[in-house]
Design an enzyme around this catalytic site. Structure first.
Site, PDB file in Angstrom:
ATOM      1  N   GLY A  78      27.891  17.985 -34.319  1.00 10.02           N
ATOM      2  CA  GLY A  78      28.010  18.586 -35.649  1.00 10.02           C
ATOM      3  C   GLY A  78      26.672  19.072 -36.185  1.00 10.02           C
ATOM      4  CG  ASP A 172      26.869   7.906 -32.106  1.00  9.64           C
ATOM      5  OD1 ASP A 172      27.166   9.082 -32.379  1.00  9.64           O
ATOM      6  OD2 ASP A 172      27.647   6.963 -32.302  1.00  9.64           O
ATOM      7  CG  ASP A 173      29.646  10.022 -29.113  1.00  8.49           C
ATOM      8  OD1 ASP A 173      29.563   8.844 -28.717  1.00  8.49           O
ATOM      9  OD2 ASP A 173      30.538  10.428 -29.875  1.00  8.49           O
ATOM     10  CE  LYS A 199      23.827  15.929 -34.501  1.00 10.27           C
ATOM     11  NZ  LYS A 199      25.124  16.425 -34.047  1.00 10.27           N
ATOM     12  CB  THR A 200      24.460  12.419 -37.008  1.00  8.05           C
ATOM     13  OG1 THR A 200      25.734  12.429 -37.674  1.00  8.05           O
ATOM     14  CG2 THR A 200      23.896  11.013 -37.075  1.00  8.05           C
ATOM     15  CE1 TYR A 240      43.810  18.276 -63.951  1.00  4.83           C
ATOM     16  CE2 TYR A 240      41.715  19.303 -64.555  1.00  4.83           C
ATOM     17  CZ  TYR A 240      43.100  19.367 -64.414  1.00  4.83           C
ATOM     18  OH  TYR A 240      43.755  20.508 -64.720  1.00  4.83           O
ATOM     19  CG  MET A 247      32.260  15.410 -43.056  1.00  3.41           C
ATOM     20  SD  MET A 247      31.330  16.617 -42.133  1.00  3.41           S
ATOM     21  CE  MET A 247      32.680  17.730 -41.716  1.00  3.41           C
ATOM     22  CD  GLU A 308      34.926  12.848 -41.777  1.00  4.36           C
ATOM     23  OE1 GLU A 308      35.253  14.020 -41.652  1.00  4.36           O
ATOM     24  OE2 GLU A 308      33.852  12.400 -41.322  1.00  4.36           O
ATOM     25  N   GLY A 423      27.647  20.782 -46.802  1.00  5.05           N
ATOM     26  CA  GLY A 423      26.285  20.258 -46.746  1.00  5.05           C
ATOM     27  C   GLY A 423      25.657  20.295 -45.370  1.00  5.05           C
ATOM     28  NE  ARG A 424      29.262  20.028 -40.076  1.00  3.39           N
ATOM     29  CZ  ARG A 424      30.056  19.963 -39.023  1.00  3.39           C
ATOM     30  NH1 ARG A 424      30.311  18.789 -38.477  1.00  3.39           N
ATOM     31  NH2 ARG A 424      30.576  21.040 -38.502  1.00  3.39           N
TER      32      ARG A 424
END
Ligand code: FBP
Length: 549
Positions: A78, A172-173, A199-200, A240, A247, A308, A423-424
């Site tokens: 991502g 991590d992966d 990164k993430t 409301y 995420m 998430e 935001g990514r």
């Protein structure tokens, strides 16, 4: 390409480097390391890259002239703000070693290496992307590098381009892939080093030496800005309840950081839900309780932050998903050939009775979302599960019941949001721009010192950038054995929210007040120019973890 005024101004920003990296460095070796768990298994699987020492870089009093080196780079998984700065730092670092060094970018993730799709990243290309968000300089992908054929195919192109080191920028992966690849290339004497970069946006790739993954800072600041805006809106119209999913596929770091920054009425933390063995009904009851309590004061509005990954942390759901993963992995072809109605029946019939009942009790839409394709690493794609709607629907039903019983008198009108993609790819904050540039530059130093299977590490991050400490840690140090796609595999251990850690404790100590009163904070947008206390602050998570606050 036409650029915005901010983009033009940001292009001129010069990221700050730690003192040691401003010039030639020398690698100082620490003690040998071992994996965080399952030491014997990991050692057995990584005989060539296990147990290596930590490395710290210090200024080299006797600089030597380097040789040109060709380096490959991959963006994996991502998007996270700052990826372009890792690449520009790496580019500047290898050019500093020797101006004839070359950087090649493999396109659209690890698949680019296997399929031999690449581009040479020259100075004009790099300059276009400095301090920008996104991964579009070379694109990203989620192909899992795990088969020897993929490694060998990749090696062909690395040899053709005379690439001596490969930098994998990932979570991590992807860094697990980097470790496996490093081990294989070392074993066969391929002469290619592999270096990882943490990164993430999820913030779950961290440990004592990796204080945070890049992108977390910017992403949480963007989400906190919008949550603050929503809070100001709901405090204005007072009509409301906003259910906001954030995420963070497993860990709740993003939700927790945003809660600390904005002080919502409710923020669920998946790790706590799991630790308390909470059921979905108990979570619903808690939220409904807050809604009813606020209604007593005439406040029929509020905000609820939902991580998430929540669904996977509700113990009953976790057991269900684990069994679903195994069933779907073992019967993928047969399952894909069925119609949606047949798939539902198939699942209900093949699950154990407890899981089957849990599955059947879920609203059909959510149940179906749980059986959608896994990502290439075998993870449920939680971003596709509409937990925020599931919760608000169930809270609505609970409140209706409470109304009948005379326990609730308010109004409950809801709005739903999912903040992730917003935001990514944001323009990296000063923190991420500096941190990423330093991580990339530091990766070039690791390459120059000849190591493989290391992750670029820059720490002491709550201090000004000049005081940051840089070096490398063996990736095997972060590994343990976990069940993936029905098999036990060596993977980097995810860093979940620590319920004994300061960030969570700060939150837990105040949430009761935030629930009843209206204590919203409105952080506003990221500031790129201005005083350091407005522009350069690290996340509250980092500040609470590392400073005595
Ligand atoms: P990484 O772990 O690869 O950095 O990805 C994080 C993330 O943004 C999660 O928060 C989210 O669940 C997932 O990616 C969504 O990925 P995609 O857009 O590929 O479905």
């Amino acid at each position: 390409m036409k650029k915005s005024a901010l983009q033009k101004a940001r292009a001129a920003y010069q990221p700050k480097l730690p003192y040691a990296l401003k010039g030639s460095v020398v690698a100082v070796e620490g003690n040998p390391t071992q994996s965080v768990a399952d030491q014997e298994e990991i050692k057995h699987l990584f005989p060539n890259t296990y147990g290596l020492p930590e490395i710290t870089f210090e200024k080299n009093p006797n600089p030597t002239v380097g040789k040109p080196i060709n380096v490959g780079v991959i963006l994996s998984g991502g998007q996270a703000p700052g990826g372009h700065n890792v690449i520009s730092g790496l580019f500047d670092g290898i050019k500093k070693i020797h101006r004839d060094s070359k950087l090649y970018g493999f396109l659209m993730g690890p698949g680019g290496l296997v399929d031999h799709n690449y581009v040479e990243l020259t100075a004009p290309i790099i300059d276009e992307y400095r301090n920008t968000g996104g991964f579009d300089i070379i694109g990203s992908g989620r192909t899992k590098l795990e088969k020897v054929e993929q490694f060998d195919k990749g090696l062909e192109i690395l040899k053709d381009l005379n690439i001596k080191a490969l930098v994998i920028i990932g979570g991590d992966d992807s860094n697990t892939n980097a470790a496996v690849l490093a081990e294989y290339y070392k074993k066969i004497g391929a002469g290619v080093q592999v270096i990882g970069v943490p990164k993430t946006i999820d913030g779950d790739l961290k440990n004592s030496l990796i204080e945070t993954s890049f992108g977390f800072d910017t992403a949480t600041k963007v989400y906190s800005e919008v949550i603050g805006n929503i809070q100001r809106d709901c405090n204005s119209s007072k009509k409301y309840w906003h259910f906001i999913k954030l995420m963070g596929r497993s860990a709740s770091h993003i939700a927790l950081e945003c809660a600390l920054q904005t002080q919502p009425n409710v923020c669920l933390i998946s790790e706590e839900v799991e630790a308390n063995n909470q059921t979905l009904d108990q979570i619903v009851e808690y939220i409904a309780g807050v809604v009813a309590r606020r209604a007593e004061d005439g406040n029929n509005f509020g905000t609820v932050l939902v991580p998430e990954g929540l669904i996977e942390f509700i113990p009953a759901m976790k057991r269900l998903i684990a069994e679903l993963n195994d069933i779907l992995a073992a019967n993928a072809t047969q399952f894909a050939s069925l119609s949606p109605a047949e798939q539902r029946e198939y699942i209900i019939k093949n699950l154990t009775p407890e899981n089957s009942a849990a599955y059947a009790s879920l609203p059909e839409g959510v149940a179906r979302q749980l059986t959608l394709d896994r990502d290439p690493h075998g993870n449920v794609q939680v971003s596709l599960i509409e937990t925020e709607k599931l919760l608000s629907e169930m809270v609505g039903r609970k409140l209706a019941k409470m109304k009948e019983e005379g326990k609730y008198k308010g109004k409950f009108a809801t709005m739903h949001h999912f903040f992730g993609y917003e935001g990514r790819c944001a323009a990296p904050s000063n923190f991420d721009a500096d941190y990423c540039y330093a991580l990339g530059y530091n990766a070039s130093c690791l390459i120059n010192s000849g190591v493989t299977g290391y992750m670029s590490s820059v720490r002491n991050l709550v201090k000004p950038a000049v005081q940051w400490v840089s070096g490398g840690i063996p990736i095997t140090m972060m590994m343990n054995m976990e069940r993936r796609n029905g098999e036990l595999k060596p993977v980097i251990q995810k860093a979940l929210v620590d319920l004994d850690g300061k960030p969570f404790k700060k939150f837990a100590a105040q949430r009761g007040q935030w629930a009843v009163e209206t204590c919203y904070i409105y952080p506003g947008p990221i500031q790129y120019f201005g005083p350091a206390e407005v522009c350069d602050q690290p996340t509250l998570t980092l500040q609470y973890e590392k400073l005595d606050k």
